[in-house]
Design an enzyme around this catalytic site. Structure first.
Site, PDB file in Angstrom:
ATOM      1  N   HIS A  86     105.294  39.059  34.224  1.00 56.47           N
ATOM      2  CA  HIS A  86     104.862  40.430  33.943  1.00 56.47           C
ATOM      3  C   HIS A  86     103.842  40.527  32.798  1.00 56.47           C
ATOM      4  O   HIS A  86     103.719  41.561  32.152  1.00 56.47           O
ATOM      5  CB  HIS A  86     106.058  41.323  33.621  1.00 56.47           C
ATOM      6  CG  HIS A  86     107.006  41.515  34.777  1.00 56.47           C
ATOM      7  ND1 HIS A  86     107.086  40.667  35.830  1.00 56.47           N
ATOM      8  CD2 HIS A  86     107.928  42.484  35.019  1.00 56.47           C
ATOM      9  CE1 HIS A  86     107.998  41.082  36.684  1.00 56.47           C
ATOM     10  NE2 HIS A  86     108.528  42.189  36.220  1.00 56.47           N
ATOM     11  N   HIS A 146     114.173  49.874  42.783  1.00 60.01           N
ATOM     12  CA  HIS A 146     113.262  49.912  41.623  1.00 60.01           C
ATOM     13  C   HIS A 146     111.878  49.610  42.181  1.00 60.01           C
ATOM     14  O   HIS A 146     111.736  48.773  43.063  1.00 60.01           O
ATOM     15  CB  HIS A 146     113.749  48.836  40.645  1.00 60.01           C
ATOM     16  CG  HIS A 146     112.855  48.492  39.512  1.00 60.01           C
ATOM     17  ND1 HIS A 146     112.188  49.414  38.742  1.00 60.01           N
ATOM     18  CD2 HIS A 146     112.553  47.269  38.958  1.00 60.01           C
ATOM     19  CE1 HIS A 146     111.526  48.784  37.785  1.00 60.01           C
ATOM     20  NE2 HIS A 146     111.715  47.484  37.906  1.00 60.01           N
ATOM     21  N   GLU A 179     109.019  48.606  40.528  1.00 59.90           N
ATOM     22  CA  GLU A 179     108.075  47.694  39.880  1.00 59.90           C
ATOM     23  C   GLU A 179     107.581  46.704  40.931  1.00 59.90           C
ATOM     24  O   GLU A 179     108.314  46.326  41.857  1.00 59.90           O
ATOM     25  CB  GLU A 179     108.719  46.981  38.680  1.00 59.90           C
ATOM     26  CG  GLU A 179     107.662  46.338  37.800  1.00 59.90           C
ATOM     27  CD  GLU A 179     108.161  45.895  36.421  1.00 59.90           C
ATOM     28  OE1 GLU A 179     109.376  45.905  36.178  1.00 59.90           O
ATOM     29  OE2 GLU A 179     107.302  45.535  35.591  1.00 59.90           O
ATOM     30  N   ASP A 229     107.012  43.646  41.396  1.00 61.62           N
ATOM     31  CA  ASP A 229     107.627  42.379  41.821  1.00 61.62           C
ATOM     32  C   ASP A 229     108.701  42.629  42.872  1.00 61.62           C
ATOM     33  O   ASP A 229     109.146  41.693  43.541  1.00 61.62           O
ATOM     34  CB  ASP A 229     108.181  41.577  40.641  1.00 61.62           C
ATOM     35  CG  ASP A 229     109.043  42.379  39.700  1.00 61.62           C
ATOM     36  OD1 ASP A 229     108.921  43.614  39.676  1.00 61.62           O
ATOM     37  OD2 ASP A 229     109.849  41.772  38.969  1.00 61.62           O
ATOM     38  N   HIS A 252     115.861  48.564  33.979  1.00 60.62           N
ATOM     39  CA  HIS A 252     115.125  48.733  32.748  1.00 60.62           C
ATOM     40  C   HIS A 252     113.994  49.764  32.868  1.00 60.62           C
ATOM     41  O   HIS A 252     113.222  49.941  31.933  1.00 60.62           O
ATOM     42  CB  HIS A 252     114.546  47.376  32.322  1.00 60.62           C
ATOM     43  CG  HIS A 252     113.449  46.849  33.208  1.00 60.62           C
ATOM     44  ND1 HIS A 252     112.285  46.355  32.689  1.00 60.62           N
ATOM     45  CD2 HIS A 252     113.305  46.769  34.559  1.00 60.62           C
ATOM     46  CE1 HIS A 252     111.489  45.955  33.660  1.00 60.62           C
ATOM     47  NE2 HIS A 252     112.085  46.196  34.802  1.00 60.62           N
ATOM     48  N   ASP A 280     117.140  44.394  38.847  1.00 60.33           N
ATOM     49  CA  ASP A 280     116.777  43.517  37.726  1.00 60.33           C
ATOM     50  C   ASP A 280     117.989  43.106  36.885  1.00 60.33           C
ATOM     51  O   ASP A 280     117.957  42.052  36.225  1.00 60.33           O
ATOM     52  CB  ASP A 280     115.758  44.217  36.813  1.00 60.33           C
ATOM     53  CG  ASP A 280     114.333  44.066  37.319  1.00 60.33           C
ATOM     54  OD1 ASP A 280     114.001  43.004  37.860  1.00 60.33           O
ATOM     55  OD2 ASP A 280     113.551  45.018  37.170  1.00 60.33           O
ATOM     56  N   TYR A 311     116.163  35.828  29.796  1.00 57.54           N
ATOM     57  CA  TYR A 311     115.861  37.041  30.585  1.00 57.54           C
ATOM     58  C   TYR A 311     116.297  38.283  29.809  1.00 57.54           C
ATOM     59  O   TYR A 311     115.553  39.258  29.679  1.00 57.54           O
ATOM     60  CB  TYR A 311     116.601  36.923  31.916  1.00 57.54           C
ATOM     61  CG  TYR A 311     116.306  37.997  32.926  1.00 57.54           C
ATOM     62  CD1 TYR A 311     115.318  37.814  33.881  1.00 57.54           C
ATOM     63  CD2 TYR A 311     117.037  39.179  32.955  1.00 57.54           C
ATOM     64  CE1 TYR A 311     115.058  38.785  34.832  1.00 57.54           C
ATOM     65  CE2 TYR A 311     116.786  40.154  33.897  1.00 57.54           C
ATOM     66  CZ  TYR A 311     115.798  39.959  34.838  1.00 57.54           C
ATOM     67  OH  TYR A 311     115.543  40.928  35.774  1.00 57.54           O
ATOM     68  N   HIS A 324     116.292  38.748  40.833  1.00 65.07           N
ATOM     69  CA  HIS A 324     115.650  37.528  40.339  1.00 65.07           C
ATOM     70  C   HIS A 324     116.713  36.446  40.180  1.00 65.07           C
ATOM     71  O   HIS A 324     117.788  36.706  39.637  1.00 65.07           O
ATOM     72  CB  HIS A 324     115.009  37.734  38.966  1.00 65.07           C
ATOM     73  CG  HIS A 324     113.871  38.703  38.961  1.00 65.07           C
ATOM     74  ND1 HIS A 324     112.647  38.426  39.526  1.00 65.07           N
ATOM     75  CD2 HIS A 324     113.764  39.952  38.453  1.00 65.07           C
ATOM     76  CE1 HIS A 324     111.842  39.452  39.361  1.00 65.07           C
ATOM     77  NE2 HIS A 324     112.489  40.404  38.713  1.00 65.07           N
TER      78      HIS A 324
HETATM   79 FE1  FEO Z   1     111.429  45.526  36.703  1.00 64.36          FE
HETATM   80 FE2  FEO Z   1     111.900  42.595  38.303  1.00 64.36          FE
HETATM   81  O1  FEO Z   1     111.022  44.187  37.925  1.00 64.36           O
END
Ligand code: FEO
Length: 400
Positions: A24, A79, A81, A83, A146, A165, A193, A224
């Protein structure tokens, strides 16, 4: 490139990114990461999350081996984002889902990222349930864990929590479960992380753990890294998050420094010697040799931060300024601090660092130490004394 069945008719259909080293744009990841997506085949076939855009092909290939794409009925975006939503436009076009579910805040990020006016988007509320046949999906908002749009999905019939996440790690591997790697390796990945991504949201972690505490969970599937299967493994990560969120002081110190002509470097080692004299182990980390995200990972084990920089242009060296900016943004709590540094002419550096650390609510038991030109007997003694004073304050804070 096969899907992996993780429960009866539930599949991992994500992708492993072995190449990224820059998570990121701010955290170094030594071996890459994975973007996990999950498919449940039921009366309604549901896909949870997707992958970074460059892995769209890999994910579609894996997904298509579990189910023809046009048979995906629902997409859940826990989410937005990129990724996890990087493949969303392609999925929407190819699957033509009946519904795309996300949180109310998720609608905003979806509209921000995508031209989605024609998509069948439906916002879900915290606690809302969706029947998909023999199963139910319960949605729980995890705002600011997050992002404001973050939520998790719980499937009670399978005791499965798809946690987005939360509980993730940046691990790129052919193994998919946390019990397939050593505990030391796993803990380091979890702490790296947490301390680089989740730390500012520790109050939300505590709240989320309370909210999810009543659920019967035997598989936690993050977006992840590795999944946690079985009571022992799921308990392990839930307890680890409770501990990390609490930020209880630990009797270990982190010494970070940058140096021009080795004077501040010598002071750093004298500070370490002072800590050692009061029984506090430490780690010295040069900011020339350690990335700011490695420093934050080390902070997971340290209750004190001692930072040093020479004075440069009436300020501090740029690597230290970047480090303190990054650290402050991640909002560490319950630390003891100390500042030091060398100078040739004006000498503002250590005071600036002292103020930075104090602004993170660190307990500052000693005045900063500054040394003109190069450390000699007296200034080595002052640096040593700084280490001792900070170490004693940390020992007192730890209650030992
Ligand atoms: Fe908040 Fe893994 O993206």
């Amino acid at each position: 490139m096969q899907p992996l069945e993780i429960k009866n008719d539930i599949f991992w259909v994500g992708a492993v990114d072995y190449d990224t080293r820059d998570f990121h744009g701010y955290a170094q990841v030594s071996e890459g990461t994975s973007y996990n997506a999950y498919l449940i085949k039921d009366t309604k076939n549901v896909l949870f999350d997707s992958v970074s855009a460059s892995f769209t092909g890999a994910m579609l290939c894996r997904l298509a081996k579990a189910l023809p794409l046009e048979k995906v009925d629902y997409i859940v975006c826990n989410h937005l984002e990129l990724d996890h939503a990087g493949a969303l436009a392609e999925l929407a076009a190819r699957c033509k889902p009946e519904k795309i579910f996300c949180s109310q805040m998720g609608v905003k990020s979806m509209q921000g990222y995508f031209d989605c006016t024609d998509w069948p988007v439906q916002a879900v509320k915290n606690g809302e349930s969706l029947n998909i046949g023999s199963r139910t999906i319960q949605f729980f908002e995890t705002r600011m864990l997050h992002w404001p749009d973050s939520m998790v999905s719980y499937i009670p019939e399978d005791k499965l929590l798809i946690s987005n996440d939360a509980f993730g790690q940046n691990i790129a591997s052919t193994v998919r479960y946390a019990d397939e790697v050593s505990e030391e390796y796993l803990l380091n990945a979890v702490e790296a992380y947490y301390y680089n991504i989740v730390l500012p949201f520790s109050p939300q972690v505590t709240d989320a753990l309370k909210a999810l505490g009543g659920l019967d969970i035997d598989l936690i599937a993050p977006d992840h890294g590795l999944m946690y299967r079985g009571k022992q493994s799921t308990r392990y990560i839930l307890d680890a998050y409770a501990r990390l969120a609490a930020q209880k002081p630990q009797k270990r110190a982190l010494i970070i420094y940058d140096s021009m002509w080795h004077s501040t470097e010598k002071m750093a080692y004298a500070v370490a010697s002072g800590l050692e004299d009061v029984g506090v182990p430490s780690r010295v980390m040069s900011l020339k040799r350690n990335h700011h995200s490695q420093v934050m990972t080390e902070l997971a084990r340290c209750g004190a931060v001692l930072a040093g920089s020479p004075t440069h242009n009436n300020g501090i060296l740029p690597a230290m300024a970047a480090m303190l900016t990054y650290m402050k943004g991640l909002r560490p709590k319950n630390r003891v601090g100390g500042a030091f540094g060398s100078y040739g002419w004006s000498g503002e550096g250590p005071k600036i660092i002292h103020e930075w650390l104090a602004s993170m609510d660190m307990e500052m038991p000693a005045l900063f130490v500054k040394t003109q030109w190069t450390p000699r007997h007296e200034s080595f003694g002052q640096s040593h004394a700084l280490g001792k004073t900070v170490g004693q304050a940390l020992v007192a804070k730890c209650g030992a």
